[in-house]
Write a protein that holds these residues in place. Sequence first.
Motif, mmCIF file in Angstrom:
data_model
loop_
_atom_site.group_PDB
_atom_site.id
_atom_site.type_symbol
_atom_site.label_atom_id
_atom_site.label_comp_id
_atom_site.label_asym_id
_atom_site.label_seq_id
_atom_site.Cartn_x
_atom_site.Cartn_y
_atom_site.Cartn_z
ATOM 1 N N ALA A 25 -2.353 -2.092 -8.393
ATOM 2 C CA ALA A 25 -3.769 -1.850 -8.092
ATOM 3 C C ALA A 25 -3.984 -1.574 -6.610
ATOM 4 O O ALA A 25 -4.684 -0.620 -6.236
ATOM 5 C CB ALA A 25 -4.603 -3.042 -8.548
ATOM 6 N N ALA A 26 -3.382 -2.393 -5.740
ATOM 7 C CA ALA A 26 -3.547 -2.183 -4.294
ATOM 8 C C ALA A 26 -2.892 -0.876 -3.862
ATOM 9 O O ALA A 26 -3.403 -0.177 -2.984
ATOM 10 C CB ALA A 26 -2.951 -3.364 -3.536
ATOM 11 N N GLU A 42 0.790 -1.222 0.000
ATOM 12 C CA GLU A 42 0.000 0.000 0.000
ATOM 13 C C GLU A 42 0.829 1.283 0.000
ATOM 14 O O GLU A 42 0.558 2.210 -0.749
ATOM 15 C CB GLU A 42 -0.946 0.005 1.211
ATOM 16 C CG GLU A 42 -2.060 -1.028 1.145
ATOM 17 C CD GLU A 42 -1.609 -2.387 1.674
ATOM 18 O OE1 GLU A 42 -0.420 -2.491 2.047
ATOM 19 O OE2 GLU A 42 -2.416 -3.326 1.699
ATOM 20 N N TYR A 81 -5.879 6.397 -3.144
ATOM 21 C CA TYR A 81 -7.194 7.023 -3.282
ATOM 22 C C TYR A 81 -7.892 7.159 -1.934
ATOM 23 O O TYR A 81 -8.654 8.103 -1.698
ATOM 24 C CB TYR A 81 -8.074 6.211 -4.233
ATOM 25 C CG TYR A 81 -7.650 6.276 -5.678
ATOM 26 C CD1 TYR A 81 -7.236 7.480 -6.252
ATOM 27 C CD2 TYR A 81 -7.659 5.138 -6.485
ATOM 28 C CE1 TYR A 81 -6.839 7.533 -7.582
ATOM 29 C CE2 TYR A 81 -7.261 5.182 -7.810
ATOM 30 C CZ TYR A 81 -6.850 6.384 -8.351
ATOM 31 O OH TYR A 81 -6.452 6.448 -9.663
ATOM 32 N N GLN A 82 -7.628 6.217 -1.031
ATOM 33 C CA GLN A 82 -8.245 6.271 0.294
ATOM 34 C C GLN A 82 -7.721 7.423 1.145
ATOM 35 O O GLN A 82 -8.321 7.757 2.165
ATOM 36 C CB GLN A 82 -8.021 4.949 1.021
ATOM 37 C CG GLN A 82 -8.771 3.780 0.419
ATOM 38 C CD GLN A 82 -8.385 2.448 1.040
ATOM 39 O OE1 GLN A 82 -7.421 2.366 1.803
ATOM 40 N NE2 GLN A 82 -9.130 1.406 0.716
ATOM 41 N N THR A 135 -5.186 1.957 -4.871
ATOM 42 C CA THR A 135 -6.378 1.971 -4.013
ATOM 43 C C THR A 135 -6.069 2.632 -2.676
ATOM 44 O O THR A 135 -6.854 3.444 -2.170
ATOM 45 C CB THR A 135 -6.880 0.537 -3.784
ATOM 46 O OG1 THR A 135 -7.226 -0.043 -5.040
ATOM 47 C CG2 THR A 135 -8.088 0.529 -2.868
ATOM 48 N N TRP A 136 -4.920 2.300 -2.088
ATOM 49 C CA TRP A 136 -4.540 2.914 -0.818
ATOM 50 C C TRP A 136 -4.363 4.422 -0.976
ATOM 51 O O TRP A 136 -4.758 5.198 -0.103
ATOM 52 C CB TRP A 136 -3.246 2.290 -0.306
ATOM 53 C CG TRP A 136 -2.824 2.826 1.025
ATOM 54 C CD1 TRP A 136 -3.213 2.393 2.257
ATOM 55 C CD2 TRP A 136 -1.937 3.930 1.256
ATOM 56 N NE1 TRP A 136 -2.620 3.140 3.236
ATOM 57 C CE2 TRP A 136 -1.829 4.099 2.657
ATOM 58 C CE3 TRP A 136 -1.219 4.786 0.431
ATOM 59 C CZ2 TRP A 136 -1.044 5.084 3.237
ATOM 60 C CZ3 TRP A 136 -0.439 5.772 0.996
ATOM 61 C CH2 TRP A 136 -0.348 5.917 2.387
#
Length: 573
Positions: free
Chosen positions: A267-268, A71, A274-275, A271-272
């Motif tokens: 991808a992971a 992440e 964007y969080q 995603t982190w």
Amino acid sequence: MKPVRLPAAATHALPRWVLFALCLLYILPGLIGRDPWKSEDAAGFGIMWTMAHGGLEDWLWPHIVGMPMPEKGPLAYWIGAVCIKLFGWLLGDTLAARISTGVFFLLGSMSVWYTTYLLGRRAEAQPLRLAFGGQPEPRDYGRTLADGALLIYLGSLGLLLHSHSTSTEALQISLIAFSMYGAARLFDAQSRRAALLLGVTLGLLVLTRGWVLPLALWFALLIFSSLRDKKLLTRLVLFTLPAAMAVAATWLAVNHYVRPFHSSPYAAWMTWNYQQLGMPSWNATKYLLKNTPWFAWPAWPFAAWAVYAWRKQQQPLHIALPLMYLITFVVLATLGPRTEESLLPLLPPLAILAAFGLPTMKRGAINAVDWFSVMTLTTCAGFIWIGWIAKQTGWPAQIAKNAFKLAPGFKPEFNLIAFIVAACASAGWIVLVHWRVSRKPSVLWRAVVLSSGGVILCWLLLMTLWLPWINYGKSYAGVAQQLAQNLPPVRNCVDSDVRPAQRASFAYFGDIPFARFGEGNCDFLLLQDSNPDGKTGSAKLITRANQRWRLLWEGHRPSDRDERFRLYARVKR
């Protein structure tokens, strides 16, 4: 008119050896003589250890013996793994990994010092010339301000735990400070080299903890330079941004072509990132307002005064640049998750900004901060000593009872070296307070020397007198060894749902063969759950994934009554 009027006598700098000694007294306690602790510390060490004892795929995709952890980014773990490879045979893997933590801290400290020095020797930062001369020289003034900034940085309460942890945050805060140095160089020299240095630093920040913060910094610098010097826009667009993208893209490009473990962490990782962005919320703002006063003490009162004292000047760089950084990080803190990690970036700009508040701070305010530091930190140090005496002798009885209640089974031992170090540090604190109170020095850094000295004292006392007790409560070494003893010698792998810190500790201390990427059909299952009522009863047989499992072992750390670990063996049909 400038708000600063100073004689040269107020700008006596601290000797370099004193600054270096303070940094060592700050960083070494807490790195030596302890296990990885239950937190990001153990998880970060687990990734470094896995890389150091693995192959190329393990370096490209950060993971803890099979648990993917892509992440935040790999840079801090790469450096820690290199330290393990180089020094693990001599110092042990845990201490070798913490060499990287010490390097990160020294990089951040030097960056804070040199950034303040560059800004402090600029013409607009200089004090007013005195009628009969005697004002300080720009270099002397800059050095004294830099000493003050470093002392404030060392005294920041929020920095203590994170600067001693094998985590990405320890490197991130140092790279933020170094990016401020690069930005100061860029505005000072306006050269391509300075723009490239800033770009490389932003790229390293991407590899450390995602692209959100460095991208926000680049946009903020773009807006800031458009208001001050449009020539720098070209430097930021043509040199800084491409350099940052080139550095950050290396890891992603290599992952794209190598595809470690037949996949990619991209991808992971995205995603982190964007969080970390969301809509501004009252809860995040409330968390910021509630925790910043203690987290950023003693920097924020001096920083606030610096902004107020220089309010009538036309955006002097020594105020505007750290303030721009500070505003950027405050905005990000209101958009992201409510964690201490969101507050850490505030510390370098606050320390630098606070240094420029020292020359204009009123004597009464300085004395108030000093007496608050003396009373609070001396009381804290006294309680640490009393608690240690109670732990060693059983008196006072109630304090001893509470200490052993929190760590049942702990057996105190007297460590002569730790006692001597703690006693010398306490004596040094008494000497420092006496010097400050009796001599009443006029140097600028007098306002923060007690704050930083007291924080260093309390941390050193905890990491000498109380380290065995703290290590006993936060380490998973004991329960990992129990698990290893109850695991049959013939086994293929262990499937598990334990969290990252626990997985890293079990793999390192117990040599547990956890299931890795794509590995399945394990004969053993390790589960972690919460048991608030403290009861140890559990099902002897469970069904999971259409398989029946038989309980082999159940255990927990003595200091944790809620956390339970259960080891099951597959029931073969």
